[in-house]
Scaffold this active site. Sequence first.
Site, PDB file in Angstrom:
ATOM      1  N   THR A  10       1.112  -1.144  -0.426  1.00 15.67           N
ATOM      2  CA  THR A  10       0.313   0.112  -0.029  1.00 15.67           C
ATOM      3  C   THR A  10       0.912   0.703  -0.404  1.00 15.67           C
ATOM      4  O   THR A  10       2.211   1.308   0.239  1.00 15.67           O
ATOM      5  CB  THR A  10      -0.810   0.039   1.462  1.00 15.67           C
ATOM      6  OG1 THR A  10      -1.051   1.634   1.592  1.00 15.67           O
ATOM      7  CG2 THR A  10      -0.241  -0.593   2.393  1.00 15.67           C
ATOM      8  N   ASP A  11       0.236   2.055  -0.190  1.00 16.60           N
ATOM      9  CA  ASP A  11       0.755   3.560  -0.826  1.00 16.60           C
ATOM     10  C   ASP A  11       0.917   4.113   1.611  1.00 16.60           C
ATOM     11  O   ASP A  11       1.909   4.908   1.162  1.00 16.60           O
ATOM     12  CB  ASP A  11       0.235   4.633  -1.343  1.00 16.60           C
ATOM     13  CG  ASP A  11      -1.090   5.310  -1.381  1.00 16.60           C
ATOM     14  OD1 ASP A  11      -1.611   4.250   0.036  1.00 16.60           O
ATOM     15  OD2 ASP A  11      -1.430   5.643  -1.559  1.00 16.60           O
ATOM     16  N   GLU A  12      -0.012   3.552   1.917  1.00 15.05           N
ATOM     17  CA  GLU A  12      -0.535   4.022   3.313  1.00 15.05           C
ATOM     18  C   GLU A  12       1.198   3.850   4.044  1.00 15.05           C
ATOM     19  O   GLU A  12       1.633   4.659   5.299  1.00 15.05           O
ATOM     20  CB  GLU A  12      -0.896   3.405   4.006  1.00 15.05           C
ATOM     21  CG  GLU A  12      -2.229   3.908   3.047  1.00 15.05           C
ATOM     22  CD  GLU A  12      -3.265   3.515   4.643  1.00 15.05           C
ATOM     23  OE1 GLU A  12      -3.087   3.010   5.590  1.00 15.05           O
ATOM     24  OE2 GLU A  12      -4.454   3.342   4.207  1.00 15.05           O
TER      25      GLU A  12
ATOM     26  N   TYR B 299      -2.071  -0.823  10.792  1.00 19.86           N
ATOM     27  CA  TYR B 299      -1.972  -1.206   9.496  1.00 19.86           C
ATOM     28  C   TYR B 299      -0.845  -0.613   8.317  1.00 19.86           C
ATOM     29  O   TYR B 299      -0.131  -1.922   8.550  1.00 19.86           O
ATOM     30  CB  TYR B 299      -3.123  -0.920   9.125  1.00 19.86           C
ATOM     31  CG  TYR B 299      -3.315  -0.808   7.497  1.00 19.86           C
ATOM     32  CD1 TYR B 299      -3.506  -2.279   6.852  1.00 19.86           C
ATOM     33  CD2 TYR B 299      -3.101  -0.244   7.086  1.00 19.86           C
ATOM     34  CE1 TYR B 299      -3.311  -2.963   5.841  1.00 19.86           C
ATOM     35  CE2 TYR B 299      -3.731  -0.444   5.572  1.00 19.86           C
ATOM     36  CZ  TYR B 299      -2.990  -1.524   4.681  1.00 19.86           C
ATOM     37  OH  TYR B 299      -3.131  -2.124   3.559  1.00 19.86           O
TER      38      TYR B 299
ATOM     39  N   LYS C 145       2.373  -3.457   7.384  1.00 20.18           N
ATOM     40  CA  LYS C 145       2.572  -3.913   6.144  1.00 20.18           C
ATOM     41  C   LYS C 145       4.246  -3.152   5.642  1.00 20.18           C
ATOM     42  O   LYS C 145       4.733  -3.506   4.540  1.00 20.18           O
ATOM     43  CB  LYS C 145       1.777  -2.727   5.226  1.00 20.18           C
ATOM     44  CG  LYS C 145       0.337  -3.662   5.366  1.00 20.18           C
ATOM     45  CD  LYS C 145       0.201  -4.054   4.320  1.00 20.18           C
ATOM     46  CE  LYS C 145      -0.237  -5.281   2.663  1.00 20.18           C
ATOM     47  NZ  LYS C 145      -0.162  -5.687   2.595  1.00 20.18           N
TER      48      LYS C 145
HETATM   49  P1  NAD Z   1      -9.508  -7.910   2.758  1.00 26.12           P
HETATM   50  O1  NAD Z   1      -9.440  -7.303   3.471  1.00 26.12           O
HETATM   51  O2  NAD Z   1     -10.797  -7.488   1.397  1.00 26.12           O
HETATM   52  O3  NAD Z   1      -9.126  -9.120   2.501  1.00 26.12           O
HETATM   53  C1  NAD Z   1      -8.203  -9.487   2.416  1.00 26.12           C
HETATM   54  C2  NAD Z   1      -7.980 -11.273   2.279  1.00 26.12           C
HETATM   55  O4  NAD Z   1      -7.380 -11.859   3.240  1.00 26.12           O
HETATM   56  C3  NAD Z   1      -9.550 -11.716   3.095  1.00 26.12           C
HETATM   57  O5  NAD Z   1     -10.118 -12.689   2.327  1.00 26.12           O
HETATM   58  C4  NAD Z   1      -8.968 -12.724   4.490  1.00 26.12           C
HETATM   59  O6  NAD Z   1     -10.167 -13.480   4.646  1.00 26.12           O
HETATM   60  C5  NAD Z   1      -7.894 -12.932   3.703  1.00 26.12           C
HETATM   61  N1  NAD Z   1      -6.502 -13.027   5.483  1.00 26.12           N
HETATM   62  C6  NAD Z   1      -6.674 -12.425   6.624  1.00 26.12           C
HETATM   63  N2  NAD Z   1      -6.145 -12.879   7.440  1.00 26.12           N
HETATM   64  C7  NAD Z   1      -5.208 -14.271   6.811  1.00 26.12           C
HETATM   65  C8  NAD Z   1      -4.436 -14.962   6.938  1.00 26.12           C
HETATM   66  N3  NAD Z   1      -3.630 -14.669   8.509  1.00 26.12           N
HETATM   67  N4  NAD Z   1      -4.518 -16.449   6.410  1.00 26.12           N
HETATM   68  C9  NAD Z   1      -5.497 -16.415   5.034  1.00 26.12           C
HETATM   69  N5  NAD Z   1      -5.921 -15.714   4.988  1.00 26.12           N
HETATM   70  C10 NAD Z   1      -6.134 -14.205   5.555  1.00 26.12           C
HETATM   71  O7  NAD Z   1      -8.563  -7.060   1.662  1.00 26.12           O
HETATM   72  P2  NAD Z   1      -8.427  -6.095   0.284  1.00 26.12           P
HETATM   73  O8  NAD Z   1      -8.888  -4.358   0.333  1.00 26.12           O
HETATM   74  O9  NAD Z   1      -8.374  -6.930  -0.623  1.00 26.12           O
HETATM   75  O10 NAD Z   1      -6.458  -6.142   0.466  1.00 26.12           O
HETATM   76  C11 NAD Z   1      -5.336  -7.321  -0.424  1.00 26.12           C
HETATM   77  C12 NAD Z   1      -3.754  -6.379   0.255  1.00 26.12           C
HETATM   78  O11 NAD Z   1      -3.959  -5.076  -0.795  1.00 26.12           O
HETATM   79  C13 NAD Z   1      -3.587  -6.108   1.185  1.00 26.12           C
HETATM   80  O12 NAD Z   1      -2.696  -6.509   1.195  1.00 26.12           O
HETATM   81  C14 NAD Z   1      -4.185  -5.098   1.497  1.00 26.12           C
HETATM   82  O13 NAD Z   1      -2.731  -4.008   2.408  1.00 26.12           O
HETATM   83  C15 NAD Z   1      -2.798  -4.592   0.029  1.00 26.12           C
HETATM   84  N6  NAD Z   1      -3.899  -3.323  -0.275  1.00 26.12           N
HETATM   85  C16 NAD Z   1      -5.483  -2.549  -0.675  1.00 26.12           C
HETATM   86  C17 NAD Z   1      -5.692  -1.348  -0.828  1.00 26.12           C
HETATM   87  C18 NAD Z   1      -7.549  -0.805  -0.485  1.00 26.12           C
HETATM   88  O14 NAD Z   1      -8.066  -0.057  -0.996  1.00 26.12           O
HETATM   89  N7  NAD Z   1      -7.523  -1.750  -0.398  1.00 26.12           N
HETATM   90  C19 NAD Z   1      -5.072  -0.670  -1.257  1.00 26.12           C
HETATM   91  C20 NAD Z   1      -3.541  -1.103  -1.843  1.00 26.12           C
HETATM   92  C21 NAD Z   1      -2.894  -1.959  -1.086  1.00 26.12           C
HETATM   93  O1  TDX Z   2     -16.388   5.637   8.522  1.00 27.66           O
HETATM   94  C1  TDX Z   2     -15.595   6.354   8.007  1.00 27.66           C
HETATM   95  N1  TDX Z   2     -15.412   8.052   7.665  1.00 27.66           N
HETATM   96  C2  TDX Z   2     -14.701   8.685   6.533  1.00 27.66           C
HETATM   97  O2  TDX Z   2     -14.359  10.016   6.849  1.00 27.66           O
HETATM   98  C3  TDX Z   2     -14.517   5.730   6.573  1.00 27.66           C
HETATM   99  C4  TDX Z   2     -14.322   4.440   7.422  1.00 27.66           C
HETATM  100  C5  TDX Z   2     -12.820   6.403   6.792  1.00 27.66           C
HETATM  101  N2  TDX Z   2     -13.488   7.670   6.181  1.00 27.66           N
HETATM  102  C6  TDX Z   2     -11.888   8.193   6.022  1.00 27.66           C
HETATM  103  C7  TDX Z   2     -11.069   7.694   6.478  1.00 27.66           C
HETATM  104  C8  TDX Z   2      -9.528   7.989   4.966  1.00 27.66           C
HETATM  105  O3  TDX Z   2      -9.330   9.399   4.940  1.00 27.66           O
HETATM  106  O4  TDX Z   2     -12.381   7.966   4.448  1.00 27.66           O
HETATM  107  C9  TDX Z   2     -11.117   7.472   4.008  1.00 27.66           C
HETATM  108  C10 TDX Z   2     -10.917   6.817   3.058  1.00 27.66           C
HETATM  109  O5  TDX Z   2     -10.842   5.516   3.863  1.00 27.66           O
HETATM  110  P1  TDX Z   2     -10.603   4.299   3.939  1.00 27.66           P
HETATM  111  O6  TDX Z   2     -11.522   3.406   2.853  1.00 27.66           O
HETATM  112  O7  TDX Z   2     -10.498   3.499   5.313  1.00 27.66           O
HETATM  113  O8  TDX Z   2      -9.356   3.890   3.572  1.00 27.66           O
HETATM  114  P2  TDX Z   2      -8.171   3.961   4.353  1.00 27.66           P
HETATM  115  O9  TDX Z   2      -8.143   4.474   5.547  1.00 27.66           O
HETATM  116  O10 TDX Z   2      -7.393   5.285   2.797  1.00 27.66           O
HETATM  117  O11 TDX Z   2      -7.526   3.294   3.924  1.00 27.66           O
HETATM  118  C11 TDX Z   2      -7.499   2.142   2.305  1.00 27.66           C
HETATM  119  O12 TDX Z   2      -6.409   2.594   1.368  1.00 27.66           O
HETATM  120  C12 TDX Z   2      -5.008   2.195   1.421  1.00 27.66           C
HETATM  121  C13 TDX Z   2      -6.899   0.677   2.568  1.00 27.66           C
HETATM  122  O13 TDX Z   2      -8.231   0.624   3.906  1.00 27.66           O
HETATM  123  C14 TDX Z   2      -6.093   0.010   2.606  1.00 27.66           C
HETATM  124  O14 TDX Z   2      -5.961  -1.235   3.013  1.00 27.66           O
HETATM  125  C15 TDX Z   2      -5.204   0.541   1.820  1.00 27.66           C
HETATM  126  O15 TDX Z   2      -3.724   0.168   2.362  1.00 27.66           O
END
Ligand code: NAD
Ligand code: TDX
Length: 348
Positions: A130-132, A155, A159
Amino acid sequence: MKNILVTGGCGFIGSNFILYMLEKHKDIKIVNLDKLTYAGNPANLIEIEDNDNYFFVRGDICNEKVILDIFENHNVNTVVHFAAESHVDRSILGPEEFIRTNVFGTFCLLEVCRKFWKDVSDKKFLHVSTDEVYGSLGETGLFTENTSYDPSSPYSASKASSDHIVRSYNRTFGLPINITNCSNNYGPYQFPEKLIPLVIDRIIDKKEIPVYGKGDNVRDWLFVKDHCKAIETVLVNASDGETYNVGGNNEITNIDIVRTLCDLVDEFTKSNNSQNLIKFVKDRPGHDKRYAIDASKIKNELDWSPEYNFKTGIRETVLWYINNRKWVENIKTGDYLKYFEDQYNERL
Ligand code: NAD
Ligand code: TDX
């Protein structure tokens, strides 16, 4: 033939990736290892679950034996590692599982690769990050692959740790790895704890919409299918050891996202005034102000660029949530309600 172990393939991005890859590549095998935490949903993959080249294993990435069995049974030569605890707010309520899965789980996968792949050629470990990890930007500037790590939440710290461990296995043991650091994704199958699906659901239910702080935090949004395409591109074309930032060049404040969602749901459901549901609530501790990605490396070196613009992607997403109410309703049961209460009770 690539025998790909996808971890976390029942989550949001993992599901989209498996559907994308199986549709596009007929000569691959995918084994999906997923623990099925609250965030994992096998129903996402119902349309491909009977494919001959798709296998599902319910298991934990912290269990080396489970991983090794998969490597032996399926001759795995590629790992695409999505499995993680992924929600920042949950990492503030309880960090332990984040350290366990994101740090220790990544280590377990790497250990199996190191041991099993000694005599295997044409292998790759792609770590989805992630960019975080870079922390927060001020008003200007972009994250590049050379930006120093400065994570704010448990988190993002977990990562960041996993990125460092993955890189160390490349430098120390010569393991062929790539890391992608992507910005915020949106699209179908995203768990309704994240901003976009949560807000769509609240609007449809005509309930208050929690916006943290002043709603002026900025995220760089990318449609999930464009992220999947970026991962495929890195998998196929990147040199070993390289890191790529992936982003949509699409910075939007949270309040603008929320207002857009209100207007779209109003348009599609013939309702009105959903913006009246917006409530500014207590901020997230350590809330990063702004994320923005410089994706020029992946564009210039690997010829990747997003296909969706935000206007198209967000309409498709809102429609998906309206047309898949059952998918969301099935999630909003015991565990989810408990989380919602812990996270929002004092706020709303
Ligand atoms: P998600 O939370 O929707 O899915 C995570 C999945 O991992 C689930 O299916 C869960 O059951 C599985 N899991 C969790 N713990 C586990 C374990 N111990 N063993 C096996 N499986 C396990 O997450 P997502 O949003 O799909 O993100 C996927 C990946 O991409 C993550 O690594 C996250 O850090 C990265 N990422 C997400 C975003 C975003 O915006 N969602 C952006 C950049 C990077
Ligand atoms: O109820 C809310 N109200 C609100 O204002 C929630 C859930 C979020 N927010 C804000 C927080 C953030 O500034 O919205 C923005 C986006 O929040 P999230 O959807 O929780 O995402 P973020 O915290 O930016 O992280 C996401 O992007 C990077 C993903 O959850 C991560 O898994 C990924 O790595």
